[in-house]
Write a protein that holds these residues in place. Structure first.
Motif, PDB file in Angstrom:
ATOM      1  N   ALA A  20      -0.714  -6.374  -5.261  1.00 40.64           N
ATOM      2  CA  ALA A  20       0.225  -5.638  -4.399  1.00 40.64           C
ATOM      3  C   ALA A  20       1.089  -4.668  -5.197  1.00 40.64           C
ATOM      4  N   ALA A  21       1.215  -4.888  -6.509  1.00 41.16           N
ATOM      5  CA  ALA A  21       2.054  -4.027  -7.346  1.00 41.16           C
ATOM      6  C   ALA A  21       1.315  -2.788  -7.847  1.00 41.16           C
ATOM      7  N   LEU A  22      -0.007  -2.828  -7.855  1.00 35.34           N
ATOM      8  CA  LEU A  22      -0.778  -1.724  -8.430  1.00 35.34           C
ATOM      9  C   LEU A  22      -0.506  -0.370  -7.760  1.00 35.34           C
ATOM     10  N   PRO A  23      -0.443  -0.286  -6.413  1.00 32.05           N
ATOM     11  CA  PRO A  23      -0.224   1.033  -5.804  1.00 32.05           C
ATOM     12  C   PRO A  23       1.072   1.707  -6.241  1.00 32.05           C
ATOM     13  N   TYR A  24       2.128   0.920  -6.452  1.00 32.76           N
ATOM     14  CA  TYR A  24       3.393   1.483  -6.930  1.00 32.76           C
ATOM     15  C   TYR A  24       3.191   2.180  -8.269  1.00 32.76           C
ATOM     16  N   GLU A  43       0.831  -1.197   0.000  1.00 28.92           N
ATOM     17  CA  GLU A  43       0.000   0.000   0.000  1.00 28.92           C
ATOM     18  C   GLU A  43       0.870   1.254   0.000  1.00 28.92           C
ATOM     19  N   ALA A  44       0.505   2.192  -0.840  1.00 31.21           N
ATOM     20  CA  ALA A  44       1.262   3.440  -0.943  1.00 31.21           C
ATOM     21  C   ALA A  44       0.629   4.524  -0.083  1.00 31.21           C
ATOM     22  N   ASP A  45       1.460   5.382   0.458  1.00 27.09           N
ATOM     23  CA  ASP A  45       0.996   6.550   1.182  1.00 27.09           C
ATOM     24  C   ASP A  45       0.702   7.652   0.163  1.00 27.09           C
TER      25      ASP A  45
END
Length: 291
Positions: A250-254, A53-55
């Motif tokens: 899990a890679a999508l937020p990046y 998860e990205a901030d």
């Protein structure tokens, strides 16, 4: 000729096909900010993408300079999380063990494995420039007696058979034939040694590679393999999968965050997002034991 695991960068030019020479030339010339700016934060240079998860609050930063700094730091945090996940999957390792980083880039993954396990690490890259850079970073950290990088072809390393407790590829398998690659890993690993790969692969239940996968291939001068090819090639080369993890979500937020980073975008971000979302492309982790 048998070469000691920590003999340093080989003086000879690795054996290369015409295509591999093009790949080496690409990485010798590469100065992409998405690799270099992120690595300058802590001298850990990764050549792969991030997970977790990205901030997204970094996008709300009103000061443009500070916004750029915060986005860069967050992307680096996500890519470092990916490197730590891979290193944790290498199995229980001791400081006496040796590990092999195939397609090591500028060397961040080998450093992460060493810091986590205390082990010796050998990285191999077909780019002479990358090997020199990575060795300079190891000297700067004072770990060059335990972490070393070699200018060699990962399909024919010259490193000693059975000397390694673990090995891996992190987003580098799309540049080589899988059978040749896995045969070399099987040769280098001791019996019971662990091999881990994180890679993008196309979902062959959809048929041939999608338009998006073809665009990614053209962007990186690579040839993305179908998912099934990994398991067939492992079976032929004494590598038995023990853990498979789909990291696509899990890679999508990046990628969503990187698309908003004006100073780091390369133009391929939307293509990755479309490919992941339409199911034609997957981001996969496979851990396998050498039998």
């Amino acid at each position: 000729m048998t070469i000691a695991p920590h003999a340093g960068t080989a003086a000879q030019v690795p054996t290369q096909s015409t295509y591999q020479s093009r790949v080496a030339a690409y990485w010798n010339a590469e100065e992409n900010p998405v690799n270099l700016e992120l690595g300058r934060l802590d001298d850990l240079y990764h050549h792969h993408y991030g997970i977790g998860e990205a901030d997204r609050s970094v996008l709300d930063e009103p000061d443009p300079v500070r916004r750029r700094e915060r986005i860069t730091a967050e992307l680096h945090r996500l890519e470092h999380a990916q490197a730590e996940l891979l290193a944790a999957r290498l199995g229980p390792l001791s400081p006496e063990d040796r590990v092999f980083d195939a397609g090591c880039g500028r060397g961040g993954g080998s450093v992460v494995a060493h810091l986590l396990h205390g082990c010796h690490a050998d990285g191999v890259t077909i780019s002479e420039k990358q090997a020199e850079f990575a060795n300079a970073q190891a000297r700067k950290r004072g770990i060059d007696d335990r972490v070393r990088y070699h200018h060699r072809n990962m399909l024919d390393t010259g490193l000693p058979s059975g000397a390694y407790a673990a090995s891996w590829n992190n987003e580098s398998t799309m540049y080589v034939e899988l059978d040749l690659l896995f045969a070399e890993h099987a040769r280098l690993l001791r019996r019971g040694g662990r091999y881990v790969v994180i890679t993008g692969c196309y979902n062959d239940t959809y048929g041939q590679a999608s338009r998006e996968v073809s665009l990614i291939n053209a962007h990186y001068i690579c040839d993305i393999h179908p998912r099934s090819a990994y398991f067939r090639a492992m079976a032929r080369n004494r590598l038995v999968p023990v853990h498979v993890e789909d990291l696509t979500e899990a890679a999508l937020p990046y990628w969503e965050l990187r698309r908003e980073a004006d100073h780091l975008v390369t133009g391929i971000e939307d293509t990755f997002l479309t490919a992941y979302r339409n199911g034609s492309f997957q981001y996969l982790l496979i851990a396998a034991d050498r039998v």
